[in-house]
Design a protein around this motif. Sequence first.
Motif: not given
Length: 348
Positions: A294-323
Amino acid sequence: MNFRLVSSDYSKLIDLFGRVSGTVEPSYRYFQIYYRRGLKFFATDGCLKLEFSSSLPVDPFTGVYSVPIDYARALKSSDEKSFVSFSSEGETIEIKTDSETLSLQKARSDAIPAMERKFEFSSRFPLKEFNESLNFVSAASMEGDTVEIFSRGSETILAASAGRLVLLSILEYEPRTDFHFSLQYVTVRHLVKTLELLKTEELDAGSGISDFGLKAGSLLFSICTDETEFPKPPSFLFNETASGVGVQRKAFLSALRKITRLSRRGFSVLMISDGKKLKLFLKAGSLRYDCEIAVFSGEEFVIQVDPRKLQSALSRINDSLILLLMRKGNLLMAGKKSKKYLLIPLIN
């Protein structure tokens, strides 16, 4: 012993026992029937123990009868108005439908299943909300991990650490006493699947001598606990998240679905913000792949993450917007309405 169940109730019980015992350890795939101040059914996975107190009028009987769940499953019927009858003679138990008979010899033992049955119930939750939180925090864990449930002032916290991810959910229901329990991941997943079947709206939680207790109507759960001490969550997790920059959850999930098709299980990817756009980046051998989230106007950063674990977690958050916001060397991903949080360390 002599009683009968409506076929639809029998099917629900067999499904319930199957979810409690799970499939990891076949030796626990059975349920037991006995009389203890009324008719009782029992199932376990070795750590999670369930006792169901039936309201069926039954004459007292002695002994405990064990029935393999997979044998009993064969007698499930599509005719929900028919009956399933149970009877016993000596060491033999017989289960009958209109057209089938299952007879099990040497099924009787003497000892009523051991479990904690007295708990000091100090919290009450909406069952669905509690189970959704438990499902979320255990989404990225694996066998050998633990899930923590503990009190914090007027709130109850559920948390788990899974590799580089810390998952946390806040339930705004004040417990009457302080507590902290560490539950085994495999048992937590069995509990989540079991609670999904229940129609009860409320769930009572409390502590026994050594076990964590839950009560939902006529179902009593006794759950063994580990002594593993989870690090105290940093106080900034409980601060206001209004300063975060919002990204649509569906944009995250769409990008993660694509990159998981290209990455091997267990591989990590980078999530990168340059202050203008948010991207995922994968490097594996000769493969290079990046995907704009997405277009993003926040701070610069880099993280390393397992995409499957992140996908599994985010799919269980009911909010339409993630801050997304930076907190002391970490990226905090927050579902403000659901009070579900992901914490991931930044790469310097």
